[in-house]
Design an enzyme around this catalytic site. Structure first.
Site: not given
Ligand code: 1PR
Length: 585
Positions: A280, A117, A225, A223, A438
């Site tokens: 998640d 890179c 790696e 990259h 979000d």
């Molecule tokens: O605010 O900087 O601490 O970041 C928190 C992070 O955690 C953010 O990226 C936020 O999107 C994520 N988050 C917080 N709470 C939740 C929750 O689910 N209760 N998850 C959460 C968000 C969304 C995607 C999920 C997709 C695909 N989840 O990560 O994986 O929607 O899902 P699907 O394919 O099953 O529909 P900060």
């Protein structure tokens, strides 16, 4: 190295036209090579994360000797230089540490050298990055920013094909439609004056230099790696040009060339649309770190004790997705907003273990922000640095980005240099900073009811409203703010974010497809890559989001965790519908 290998290397050097053809090894070189056969010297000047390079070298069975003084460069038998950060900063460090001349001498001595890179870009005469700086001057040409007037998202992030201009051991394992992983905003161009160096180009609106090689000096813009099994084979091509596998692969590559196979066209050439597996992660009620998944961000079981849903162990799932061909893996620490991230040792441990097993990019999100604890302030950069050191390639910022964007608008669209986005992208490059949005739909009867950008809702709202806008939230959807997803995307781009992970709380976990109107609106509003997220339920949803919006990548969680759909099925559906996909061998 055995004597027979030394001899075969000699024999080969006289017959191969490869750029790797080594100079005739003397008896003395054979003896010293034997001692250092499994050792690589790494020029890590401390500007960023090279953990993944270390892991890849170790995975190939080599030990690492770090450069700590100029004479270590001179004494090296094999030197790898993974450039990290910005061009100017890197030159500054090389100069301050008196590495410039030993490095140039080492490369010119003909001993094996591999730059990655920025480690390739520094070989050129200079770069327009960092206000215009001189480089090591070994290759003719100046490195310049991608031409943004072509309308393609920059940074160039993702998996692209290689157009090999000549046969080589280094790239012998790469077939014409194979893809390697890139992440950069600046590129060198092939030209008459550097034709003796340029080994391969890739196409992103224009042909740019992908790999260079002259004698035993070689370097790649991509990259290795982070380029999966192919990338490890490319690194092996450097480390073991004499190995049987490399020779067999070289013979095959030469044969392919001789057969005059045309370079692939259409969706088989160029940047692929990425498929990302997202994990998640949070502690369950027993305190174990688990991969969970919610519906509209509610991750607790619907019945009984309402335990946190447990869909597996983070490192094992990540490794599974790497094996199944995921283009990237993202870990989101979904309760990171409450915790002190520097005390989150389990999450750091997850990254460390995952980066030893997963050779595609890793993103980590959750809790990336500055904070105070026990009377001490910890800037966001310190938090991010800890994650980078633990193996993350990118950090994803959620809540903190919303608050920073509010300040940005309150200041009349001015950045102030103090935000997490600005600080991290300044030090690690914008490609290392993802902003996770979000949003939740807010329905209105008429666009005049709000100052936010509205679109015609795909389905009417609960009270028959025909319009909606997307309200940003913080703290995992718990709190709505007076800023919409399009405003947020524009603000974070201005602050230096390199990519947007665009979730949609309404669609999360429903399996009904991505929010196409949202993805379309945000990807039209910015020039950085947008990752569509939330709602994937079938392979056709990926094809659909790529065909009808400007998304550069699409992410899913639930369907992969529950094994309802395989990553390969998604890629095959995309490829079958002329959406460029990386189908790993
Ligand atoms: O605010 O900087 O601490 O970041 C928190 C992070 O955690 C953010 O990226 C936020 O999107 C994520 N988050 C917080 N709470 C939740 C929750 O689910 N209760 N998850 C959460 C968000 C969304 C995607 C999920 C997709 C695909 N989840 O990560 O994986 O929607 O899902 P699907 O394919 O099953 O529909 P900060």
């Amino acid at each position: 190295m055995k004597r027979s290998q030394c001899l075969s290397q000699t024999a080969r050097s006289s017959s191969s036209s490869s750029c790797l053809a080594p100079s005739k090894p003397s008896r003395q070189r054979c003896v010293s090579a034997r001692a250092a056969a499994k050792e690589v010297t790494l020029l890590d000047y401390g500007a960023g994360n090279v953990r993944s390079v270390r892991n890849a070298i170790k995975k190939l069975g080599y030990s690492i000797k770090d450069v700590s003084k100029p004479s270590d460069i001179t004494a090296a038998d094999k030197l790898i230089f993974p450039g990290v950060g910005a061009f100017g900063q890197a030159m500054d460090v090389l100069q301050q540490k008196d590495y410039v001349q030993p490095l140039v001498d080492y490369i010119q001595s003909g001993k094996p050298f591999f730059g990655i890179c920025l480690g390739m870009q520094l070989l050129f005469e200079g770069s327009t990055e960092s206000g215009g700086r001189e480089g090591l001057g070994l290759i003719a040409g100046t490195v310049d920013h991608f031409d943004t007037s072509r309308g393609l998202p920059v940074p160039h992030i993702g998996w692209n094909t290689l157009d090999q201009l000549r046969a080589s051991d280094l790239l012998a394992s790469a077939a014409p439609s194979d893809r390697v992983y890139y992440v950069h905003s600046y590129r060198a161009m092939p030209q008459e004056a550097n034709v003796d160096w340029v080994l391969a180009t890739s196409y992103y609106g224009e042909d740019f230099v992908a790999a260079v090689c002259k004698g035993n000096a070689m370097a790649t813009q991509f990259h290795p790696e982070k380029s999966g099994t192919l990338g490890l084979n490319i690194l092996r091509g450097f480390l073991e040009p004499e190995s049987a596998e490399a020779r067999a692969a070289a013979a095959e590559a030469n044969a392919r060339q001789l057969a005059g196979l045309a370079a692939p066209e259409g969706p088989d050439r160029g940047l692929a649309k990425r498929v990302i597996a997202c994990l998640d992660v949070r502690s369950n009620d027993n305190g174990d770190l688990v991969v969970t998944k919610g519906d509209q961000y509610d991750v607790r079981e619907k019945e009984g004790e309402r335990d946190v849903r447990n869909l597996g162990k983070p490192v094992e799932l990540a490794a599974r997705y790497f094996d199944e061909g995921a283009d990237e893996v993202a870990f989101l620490n979904i309760t990171g907003f409450r915790d002190c991230p520097l005390e989150d040792l389990p999450m750091l441990g997850v990254l460390q273990a995952a980066s030893e097993r997963v050779f595609v990019p890793l993103t980590v999100g959750g809790g990336i922000r500055g904070f105070s604890a026990a009377g001490k302030d910890y800037p966001a950069l310190t938090v991010a640095a800890e994650y980078f050191r633990s193996g993350a390639d990118k950090v994803s910022i959620g809540s903190d980005a919303v608050l920073a964007a509010e300040d940005y608008y309150a200041a009349g669209c001015k950045t102030n240099g103090s935000t997490a986005i600005e600080q991290i992208s300044e030090v690690y490059g914008k490609q290392a900073v993802v902003v996770s949005i979000d949003p939740r739909r807010v329905y209105v009867k008429d666009p005049s009811e709000t100052k936010h950008t509205c679109v015609k809702a795909s389905e009417p709202g609960p009270e028959g409203e025909a319009w909606c806008w997307w309200q940003c939230t913080v703290k995992g959807g718990r709190e709505g703010r007076d800023i919409d997803a399009i405003q947020l995307a524009k603000a974070v781009e201005a602050m230096g974010a390199g990519e947007i992970m665009l979730n949609c709380i309404d669609n999360d976990g429903k399996g009904q497809g991505f929010d196409l109107a949202l993805v379309d609106a945000v990807s039209k509003a910015v020039t950085i890559p947008v990752i569509a997220s939330s709602g994937a339920g079938a392979p056709k949803h990926f094809t659909e989001v790529f065909q009808s919006t400007g998304a550069a990548a699409a992410l899913a969680a639930g369907i992969f965790h529950r094994r309802e759909v395989g990553i390969i099925e998604v890629k095959q559906h995309m490829a079958g519908n002329r959406v460029p996909a990386r189908i790993a061998a």
